[in-house]
Design a protein around this motif. Sequence first.
Motif, PDB file in Angstrom:
ATOM      1  N   SER A 193      -9.330  -3.820   0.828  1.00 42.52           N
ATOM      2  CA  SER A 193      -9.221  -3.887   2.141  1.00 42.52           C
ATOM      3  C   SER A 193      -8.194  -2.981   2.571  1.00 42.52           C
ATOM      4  CB  SER A 193      -9.756  -5.320   2.838  1.00 42.52           C
ATOM      5  OG  SER A 193     -11.177  -5.351   2.861  1.00 42.52           O
ATOM      6  N   LEU A 194      -6.752  -3.555   2.334  1.00 40.55           N
ATOM      7  CA  LEU A 194      -5.379  -3.071   2.636  1.00 40.55           C
ATOM      8  C   LEU A 194      -5.626  -1.364   2.220  1.00 40.55           C
ATOM      9  CD1 LEU A 194      -3.433  -2.604   4.178  1.00 40.55           C
ATOM     10  CD2 LEU A 194      -1.906  -3.578   1.606  1.00 40.55           C
ATOM     11  N   ASP A 247      -6.442  -6.016  12.046  1.00 37.42           N
ATOM     12  CA  ASP A 247      -7.658  -6.851  12.565  1.00 37.42           C
ATOM     13  C   ASP A 247      -8.596  -6.336  11.358  1.00 37.42           C
ATOM     14  OD1 ASP A 247      -6.451  -7.540  14.175  1.00 37.42           O
ATOM     15  OD2 ASP A 247      -6.940  -6.025  15.949  1.00 37.42           O
ATOM     16  N   SER A 248      -8.815  -5.413  10.580  1.00 36.65           N
ATOM     17  CA  SER A 248      -9.973  -5.328   9.611  1.00 36.65           C
ATOM     18  C   SER A 248      -9.555  -6.288   8.807  1.00 36.65           C
ATOM     19  CB  SER A 248      -9.568  -3.683   9.073  1.00 36.65           C
ATOM     20  OG  SER A 248      -8.121  -3.046   8.434  1.00 36.65           O
ATOM     21  N   LEU A 249      -8.016  -6.072   8.695  1.00 38.65           N
ATOM     22  CA  LEU A 249      -7.459  -7.094   6.865  1.00 38.65           C
ATOM     23  C   LEU A 249      -8.213  -9.047   7.154  1.00 38.65           C
ATOM     24  CD1 LEU A 249      -4.399  -5.857   5.874  1.00 38.65           C
ATOM     25  CD2 LEU A 249      -6.546  -5.613   4.695  1.00 38.65           C
ATOM     26  N   TRP A 298      -4.790  -2.004  14.243  1.00 34.58           N
ATOM     27  CA  TRP A 298      -6.017  -2.058  14.099  1.00 34.58           C
ATOM     28  C   TRP A 298      -5.980  -2.375  12.548  1.00 34.58           C
ATOM     29  CZ3 TRP A 298      -8.544   0.543   9.852  1.00 34.58           C
ATOM     30  CH2 TRP A 298      -9.526   0.428   9.812  1.00 34.58           C
ATOM     31  N   THR A 299      -4.788  -1.869  12.002  1.00 35.31           N
ATOM     32  CA  THR A 299      -5.666  -2.462  10.290  1.00 35.31           C
ATOM     33  C   THR A 299      -5.667  -3.628   9.415  1.00 35.31           C
ATOM     34  OG1 THR A 299      -3.737  -0.682   9.848  1.00 35.31           O
ATOM     35  CG2 THR A 299      -3.656  -2.013   8.251  1.00 35.31           C
ATOM     36  N   ALA A 301      -7.776   0.623   4.878  1.00 32.81           N
ATOM     37  CA  ALA A 301      -7.221   0.390   6.194  1.00 32.81           C
ATOM     38  C   ALA A 301      -6.477   1.978   6.039  1.00 32.81           C
ATOM     39  CB  ALA A 301      -6.081  -0.222   6.285  1.00 32.81           C
ATOM     40  N   ASP A 302      -6.387   2.651   7.900  1.00 29.87           N
ATOM     41  CA  ASP A 302      -5.682   3.471   8.361  1.00 29.87           C
ATOM     42  C   ASP A 302      -4.512   3.216   8.918  1.00 29.87           C
ATOM     43  OD1 ASP A 302      -4.966   5.549   9.609  1.00 29.87           O
ATOM     44  OD2 ASP A 302      -6.327   5.303  10.601  1.00 29.87           O
ATOM     45  N   ARG A 343       0.429  -1.622  -0.444  1.00 32.39           N
ATOM     46  CA  ARG A 343       0.417  -0.047  -0.157  1.00 32.39           C
ATOM     47  C   ARG A 343       0.947   1.406  -0.411  1.00 32.39           C
ATOM     48  NH1 ARG A 343      -1.911   3.686   2.905  1.00 32.39           N
ATOM     49  NH2 ARG A 343      -4.198   4.506   2.676  1.00 32.39           N
TER      50      ARG A 343
END
Length: 823
Positions: free
Chosen positions: A631-632, A645-647, A642-643, A635-636, A568
């Motif tokens: 998704s990446l 976990d969200s992935l 947090w990134t 993400a922040d 990213r």
Amino acid sequence: MKENAGAAFGFAGAAMAAVYARDGKDGDRLRMTEKLGRTSTPYELPPVLSLSDHHPVTEAYRTSRSVWPATAHPDTAGGTPAVSVGALPLGVVHAPLGCLLVVADGPGRFDSTRRRLLEMYAAQIVIRLEAEGLPLSGLEPGGERARDTSVLRRLRPGAFTLGLDTGDIEADSQMLRLFGIPPENFDGRIEALLSRAVPDDLPSMMALVEPDRRPPNVRDLQFRVRLSTGELRWLSLSCQVQFAPAGRPDRLLGVVADASQLRPSAHEVSRVQRVATALADATTVREVGSVVVTALLDSLGADRVALAELVGDRLVVTVLEPSDQNAWPRAWRSAWRTEWPDAPSSSLPTLEAALREGTIRLWPSRTAVQPDLARLGPGGLALLPLPAEDRVVGACMVGWDEPHEFGLEERSLLAATASLAGQALVRARAVDAEHELATMLQRSLLPRRLPALPGGVAVARYLPATAGLEVGGDWYDVIPLTDGQVAFVIGDVQGHSAAAATIMGQMRTAIRAYAVEGHAPDVVVSHANRLLVDMETDLFATVCYVALDMEEGNAWFVRAGHPPPVIRDPEGTTRELHSEIGPPLGVFTEAEYTMATAGLAPGSVLALMTDGLVESAHMEVEEGLRRFGASLAAADPSDPDWTADSLLGDTARRDDDVALLLLRYDGMAVRPRRAGWAVWRLPDAAVHARRFTTRTLRKWDATEESDTVLLVVSELVTNALVHTRGEVRLDLTLAGDRLRVAVSDSSPRTPIRAASMDWEATGGRGILLVDALSESWGSVPFSGGKQVWSEIALPPREPDRLTQEGEATQGNGPGHGDAAAMK
């Protein structure tokens, strides 16, 4: 066993029976609601009894225990007992529904066998009342119970005693009528009764007479028999083992009744089937609890449901709905707080009694409830012990706020749900235990923590598969290398087994060893491939290896059958790092692996993943990578945790393990300064090394600890010149407030710190000095030899003394560089 043929009631020697229930108008009295049968000797049956009266009925009601008086109703002529009397509580401990009074002609008619049979008969009455929702106190205006609601008239059971050693059975005529066997054709053998059973129900009946499966307490069973007319009839059986004086099982006592009216309707069967299907798919204890809660809330309109496991003598809450603790009584909140710790089952007496007896407790509206359960269901309450494997494994509480009555279908649904949930809870508990063991083994083979990196933050996630219980072969690693390089590795061994986990551990160790030796990424992967081939295993492994220069952001990566890395960029766009992909490790001995390059700008995120995150039976890997990239991009990157976990996304149901390794590359705010010098093998080489170091420290304005640094340089260079042959090189690196001194030579033998030192020793003191003067020191393989390094802490430096640009000074001998510094 002979039946009293002259009596209208006639069961287990009793000629007459009466039911007493608590008076709804006056709560301190018991009123007779129905009676059946007669005796040859008049016996007065009081229509109303005060709870304070001294009578077998009131005593049985108060104590919740059967009462068998020694004498009853003396004969007026001879003064001897003319009848035998027994009073049996109807209902549960601490909350009886009423009492059953039985009377027999003659004294001493109720021996131990008949008492057990009558107690099981009383239990059958309670089952009918609860299943049909008929209160004991429901009277007609005339004071008598309606004929179609008289449980004594409709429940006409049969009784039997079975010799466990001989197979001989003694049954009354009602028992034979229920099985459709004419009394004159009965040969007194158990086989005659078993032959009437439907083949599907025969195993559960046979289990009652098998030596290793006889019920220690009362056992209830429902089964089907086929009559001579071809008709199917449902029967209910309650039985209990009677032991001989020596403690050996002797006889089986039983009561059998017609259970056709207790069978569920088609609608109820459909609901039970839906619950059974949902529980069959539940693999964890929490999933079982969720299914039970959903079924009871939706189907019965309940307001609160609690499900708890019984672990030892303690209750462990699994699901509570609603989760707000204010919806539960204070006594429960004190024992089961919001953190849901376990609580002793004895802390709630009503639960303890239900768990001990294994019987369902139902409290319809307007029924007195124990104080510890009062707020659970003001309108109605159900307590369901969850049975499995001849024991209780948990409990379920269901409560209603509005007035609620338990119909026949609801009672059957509660009983079926409790049984299904108990079995599912045992299965899920075993699954959870095996899954926890597999996860613990898997995690023990992965890094316990990732190292702190200069110029970046690395985080990792690992999730085991939920579809299988065996350990997988996914792994990841972060390996700090020399010269500010870091290796990021992720891999996946084929299969889910102990063998896959073993190969995974060996591959991770081997790749780390090859990387630390200083090999290039393609060489590291080639060596690991040959090692796996030589293991002669049928398993293979995929690997993605990335070596990143943390100073410059240059990356070199190699793929062996593995999904590509994803980057990213700081602008938020994502791209896959595609290169020529090599075969998985362990397939071909001479496989070639091509190394590709890429660049990372500060603010970029490097993501490595295993195929469990981007591929499944319902998603191709290309689509998975596209979704992962999206998704990446969304993400922040400011919070790598947090990134990560969200992935992971929705991975509640996983067919494969998932491993994810992320690096947020920030770039180095203060780049290290470097200087190197090739040491010539001269008698005064240590002197020249100290002069080179002095000149470099002056140039870097880092002379605060120069004496310490010069002593360490002198010892390391002298040690390399004395104990090795070939080229010796001195490298200095200044990174912030730490100075690194590294001396490389061609010998792989590492220096050893002496365990003890005396005055006569001729060597070994140099390493002791290095150890004493350094913050840390060590030795690493380097280009076929080794590199001995030492780090020395410098005093904190002012920001304006730090330079953002690194400098490198190369020398080939004492004539290189500042001539004045060499003098």
